[in-house]
Write an enzyme that holds these catalytic residues in place. Structure first.
Site, PDB file in Angstrom:
ATOM      1  N   HIS A 185     -34.383 -44.621 -71.548  1.00  0.00           N
ATOM      2  CA  HIS A 185     -33.034 -44.984 -71.077  1.00  0.00           C
ATOM      3  C   HIS A 185     -31.980 -44.536 -72.077  1.00  0.00           C
ATOM      4  O   HIS A 185     -31.832 -45.107 -73.156  1.00  0.00           O
ATOM      5  CB  HIS A 185     -32.918 -46.496 -70.862  1.00  0.00           C
ATOM      6  CG  HIS A 185     -31.636 -46.878 -70.185  1.00  0.00           C
ATOM      7  ND1 HIS A 185     -31.585 -47.391 -68.909  1.00  0.00           N
ATOM      8  CD2 HIS A 185     -30.347 -46.796 -70.593  1.00  0.00           C
ATOM      9  CE1 HIS A 185     -30.334 -47.618 -68.572  1.00  0.00           C
ATOM     10  NE2 HIS A 185     -29.549 -47.261 -69.585  1.00  0.00           N
TER      11      HIS A 185
ATOM     12  N   HIS B 272     -29.616 -49.111 -63.414  1.00  0.00           N
ATOM     13  CA  HIS B 272     -29.009 -50.173 -64.195  1.00  0.00           C
ATOM     14  C   HIS B 272     -28.985 -51.387 -63.276  1.00  0.00           C
ATOM     15  O   HIS B 272     -28.377 -51.322 -62.201  1.00  0.00           O
ATOM     16  CB  HIS B 272     -27.584 -49.802 -64.597  1.00  0.00           C
ATOM     17  CG  HIS B 272     -27.507 -48.774 -65.681  1.00  0.00           C
ATOM     18  ND1 HIS B 272     -27.939 -47.479 -65.509  1.00  0.00           N
ATOM     19  CD2 HIS B 272     -27.051 -48.858 -66.955  1.00  0.00           C
ATOM     20  CE1 HIS B 272     -27.752 -46.813 -66.638  1.00  0.00           C
ATOM     21  NE2 HIS B 272     -27.216 -47.624 -67.532  1.00  0.00           N
TER      22      HIS B 272
ATOM     23  N   GLU C 131     -27.031 -55.913 -65.268  1.00  0.00           N
ATOM     24  CA  GLU C 131     -26.601 -55.885 -66.668  1.00  0.00           C
ATOM     25  C   GLU C 131     -25.366 -56.786 -66.791  1.00  0.00           C
ATOM     26  O   GLU C 131     -24.229 -56.324 -66.879  1.00  0.00           O
ATOM     27  CB  GLU C 131     -26.283 -54.458 -67.127  1.00  0.00           C
ATOM     28  CG  GLU C 131     -26.058 -54.389 -68.641  1.00  0.00           C
ATOM     29  CD  GLU C 131     -25.662 -53.000 -69.136  1.00  0.00           C
ATOM     30  OE1 GLU C 131     -25.523 -52.085 -68.314  1.00  0.00           O
ATOM     31  OE2 GLU C 131     -25.487 -52.851 -70.370  1.00  0.00           O
TER      32      GLU C 131
ATOM     33  N   HIS D 245     -27.912 -42.221 -72.503  1.00  0.00           N
ATOM     34  CA  HIS D 245     -26.715 -41.622 -71.871  1.00  0.00           C
ATOM     35  C   HIS D 245     -26.286 -40.420 -72.715  1.00  0.00           C
ATOM     36  O   HIS D 245     -25.458 -40.543 -73.621  1.00  0.00           O
ATOM     37  CB  HIS D 245     -25.580 -42.643 -71.771  1.00  0.00           C
ATOM     38  CG  HIS D 245     -25.887 -43.756 -70.830  1.00  0.00           C
ATOM     39  ND1 HIS D 245     -25.483 -43.763 -69.512  1.00  0.00           N
ATOM     40  CD2 HIS D 245     -26.614 -44.892 -71.001  1.00  0.00           C
ATOM     41  CE1 HIS D 245     -25.926 -44.856 -68.923  1.00  0.00           C
ATOM     42  NE2 HIS D 245     -26.622 -45.562 -69.802  1.00  0.00           N
TER      43      HIS D 245
ATOM     44  N   TRP E 201     -19.878 -47.688 -75.771  1.00  0.00           N
ATOM     45  CA  TRP E 201     -20.521 -49.001 -75.706  1.00  0.00           C
ATOM     46  C   TRP E 201     -21.156 -49.425 -77.035  1.00  0.00           C
ATOM     47  O   TRP E 201     -21.501 -50.575 -77.213  1.00  0.00           O
ATOM     48  CB  TRP E 201     -21.597 -49.001 -74.613  1.00  0.00           C
ATOM     49  CG  TRP E 201     -21.013 -48.794 -73.251  1.00  0.00           C
ATOM     50  CD1 TRP E 201     -20.516 -49.765 -72.426  1.00  0.00           C
ATOM     51  CD2 TRP E 201     -20.829 -47.555 -72.563  1.00  0.00           C
ATOM     52  NE1 TRP E 201     -20.043 -49.196 -71.271  1.00  0.00           N
ATOM     53  CE2 TRP E 201     -20.218 -47.850 -71.317  1.00  0.00           C
ATOM     54  CE3 TRP E 201     -21.126 -46.223 -72.863  1.00  0.00           C
ATOM     55  CZ2 TRP E 201     -19.893 -46.867 -70.385  1.00  0.00           C
ATOM     56  CZ3 TRP E 201     -20.805 -45.241 -71.938  1.00  0.00           C
ATOM     57  CH2 TRP E 201     -20.194 -45.561 -70.714  1.00  0.00           C
TER      58      TRP E 201
ATOM     59  N   GLN F 134     -21.855 -44.248 -62.126  1.00  0.00           N
ATOM     60  CA  GLN F 134     -21.343 -45.235 -63.078  1.00  0.00           C
ATOM     61  C   GLN F 134     -20.315 -46.203 -62.468  1.00  0.00           C
ATOM     62  O   GLN F 134     -20.289 -47.386 -62.785  1.00  0.00           O
ATOM     63  CB  GLN F 134     -20.707 -44.502 -64.273  1.00  0.00           C
ATOM     64  CG  GLN F 134     -19.921 -45.363 -65.247  1.00  0.00           C
ATOM     65  CD  GLN F 134     -20.805 -46.161 -66.194  1.00  0.00           C
ATOM     66  OE1 GLN F 134     -21.374 -45.620 -67.129  1.00  0.00           O
ATOM     67  NE2 GLN F 134     -20.922 -47.462 -65.949  1.00  0.00           N
TER      68      GLN F 134
ATOM     69  N   ASP G 276     -30.539 -46.524 -74.914  1.00  0.00           N
ATOM     70  CA  ASP G 276     -29.293 -46.630 -74.165  1.00  0.00           C
ATOM     71  C   ASP G 276     -28.145 -45.813 -74.763  1.00  0.00           C
ATOM     72  O   ASP G 276     -27.623 -44.926 -74.118  1.00  0.00           O
ATOM     73  CB  ASP G 276     -28.874 -48.099 -74.009  1.00  0.00           C
ATOM     74  CG  ASP G 276     -27.956 -48.344 -72.806  1.00  0.00           C
ATOM     75  OD1 ASP G 276     -27.744 -47.399 -72.020  1.00  0.00           O
ATOM     76  OD2 ASP G 276     -27.477 -49.471 -72.650  1.00  0.00           O
TER      77      ASP G 276
HETATM   78 FE   FE2 Z   1     -27.446 -47.519 -69.707  1.00  0.00          FE
END
Ligand code: FE2
Length: 427
Positions: A57, A210, A213, A59, A315, A152, A309
């Site tokens: 996982h 996802h 979350e 990005h 983030w 997203q 992630d």
């Molecule tokens: Fe993610």
């Protein structure tokens, strides 16, 4: 016998000591003592030899963009999504590709040789999709990259997201993604899971969403994901990422939910570095940790891996492409501190993550792809404790990274000059 490459004397994760002979891109022999007439030899005696790290996982379209155009002040998921929305129109094909390739260099140096990355399709230009498809091709000789079509901004909430998911899949993206908890309503979230799973079933693709979350205990899209997996016969090909709402759910409901996830063979991918950082931001005290129920899922036979992630993006302000950092954090938050559980955490960032990604040619076995990493540690638990140097990284039969053991020289009267951070437990 002759091999192209011979790795001698390594300690395998199960504690056995073996030589590994490689011919071309494949492991040709694993035996206690191999005598080879020719080929390159590397003596790694006493060091841990593991199959490469795997991240299920990530990005990669956002990585290394921290601070662009500003930092996330609240530290929340929602500000991160808003911030990414500010950056998206400013992205260029070249910049996305350059950052992704720089990250792949980091990953290669850390022995991280298989990555599943989500790629945001909520930009009608789909330039990140194009850039990461090029990256997938360029790194294919050392990193196995799987791309997930990730809407997203919500496949129903964003007006063109659904058609962009289809466009991305048509362009060659591997996996169907989703974000049901970010749709406008619970009902839209439920519908998004159904529709996206149907798209995956029609095309024979895997699903990685996802899912939930959030700290909202009533976010229950994982239930729908398990249901659709069962209904559409997608067992073993579906993963639910994050699942943080399960941290806050009612215990009685979870006692019903876990057997449903196990029955559907849906894998779980918590992302401990991010979950512990982002969740609980609306709490005062007690402050929830937000990580999903890992030991409980494992006890139900659910496949659980650890994902990374984010690295330096809207983030998360840190990160090094080291899956041992991920396992280290996950182990702490899940309180998996017995020797068996710590060893399991190492397995989660290697073999289990590879199984989640359905990587058939992965592993230290004859006939498998000749990819491995040598660590300055004696066993998997020590690897998590020390998060040590990667001494040697082999990808598909070729040495792609090397590093010397680093020794600190102490200048302390009456103490030895060399320190040894390894520690053998009494048996
Ligand atoms: Fe993610």
């Amino acid at each position: 016998m002759s091999f192209d490459l011979l790795i001698k004397g390594g300690v395998l994760p199960d504690g056995s000591v073996a030589d590994i002979g490689i011919i071309g891109e494949e492991i040709a022999a694993i035996e206690p003592a191999i005598h080879a007439d020719s080929g390159a030899k590397y003596d790694v005696s006493g060091n841990l030899v593991s199959p490469p790290f795997v991240d299920p996982h990530f990005h990669m379209d956002a990585t290394l963009s921290y601070g662009l155009p500003r930092i996330n002040r609240s530290g929340t998921l929602l500000e991160g999504i808003g911030l990414w929305g500010e950056l998206k129109p400013l992205l260029t094909h070249e910049a996305v590709k350059e950052r992704a390739l720089a990250y792949c260099d980091w990953a290669a140096s850390m022995g991280l040789l298989a990555i599943r990355t989500h790629v945001d399709v909520c930009d009608d230009r789909l330039l990140a999709v194009e850039a990461l498809l090029e990256v997938r091709k360029e790194v294919a000789h050392y990193i196995d990259l799987q791309l997930v079509a990730f809407p997203q901004d919500g496949v129903y909430r964003d007006p063109t997201a659904m058609q962009n998911v289809i466009r991305a899949l048509d362009m060659g993206v591997d996996v169907v993604g989703g974000i049901p908890h970010f749709e406008r309503t619970m009902e839209d979230g439920r519908r998004s899971v159904t529709t996206l799973c149907e798209i995956a079933a029609e095309r024979g693709l895997q699903v990685d969403m996802h899912c939930d979350e959030t700290d909202d205990p009533n976010s229950r899209h994982i239930e729908q994901l398990a249901y659709e997996t069962q209904r559409l016969g997608l067992q073993g090909r579906v993963a639910g990422s994050h699942l943080t709402s399960m941290h806050s759910m009612d215990n009685y409901y979870v006692s019903k939910l876990l057997p449903l996830i196990a029955e559907a063979e849906v894998s779980a991918i918590p992302n401990p570095l991010i979950n512990i950082t982002i969740q609980g931001r609306h709490d005062t005290y007690p402050k929830r940790r937000g990580q999903t129920r890992v030991p409980e899922m494992l006890a139900h036979g659910i496949r659980v891996g650890w994902g990374q992630d984010c690295v330096l993006d809207p983030w998360y302000p840190l990160g090094t492409a080291d899956m041992l950092d991920v396992a280290f954090m996950g182990l702490h938050v899940a309180q998996m501190t017995s020797p068996a559980e710590m060893t399991q955490c190492f397995d989660m960032v290697t073999n289990v993550n590879a199984a989640i990604m359905n990587l058939d040619d992965y592993g230290l076995a004859v006939g498998k792809k000749a990819s491995l990493v040598v660590l300055d540690a004696g066993n998997p638990i020590e690897a998590i404790r020390l998060r040590p140097e990667r001494l040697l990284v082999v990808a598909k039969g070729r040495v792609i990274a090397q590093r010397n053991q680093q020794n600190t020289r102490l200048s302390l009267p009456g103490r030895p000059e060399q320190i040894n951070r390894r520690h053998t437990l009494p048996s």
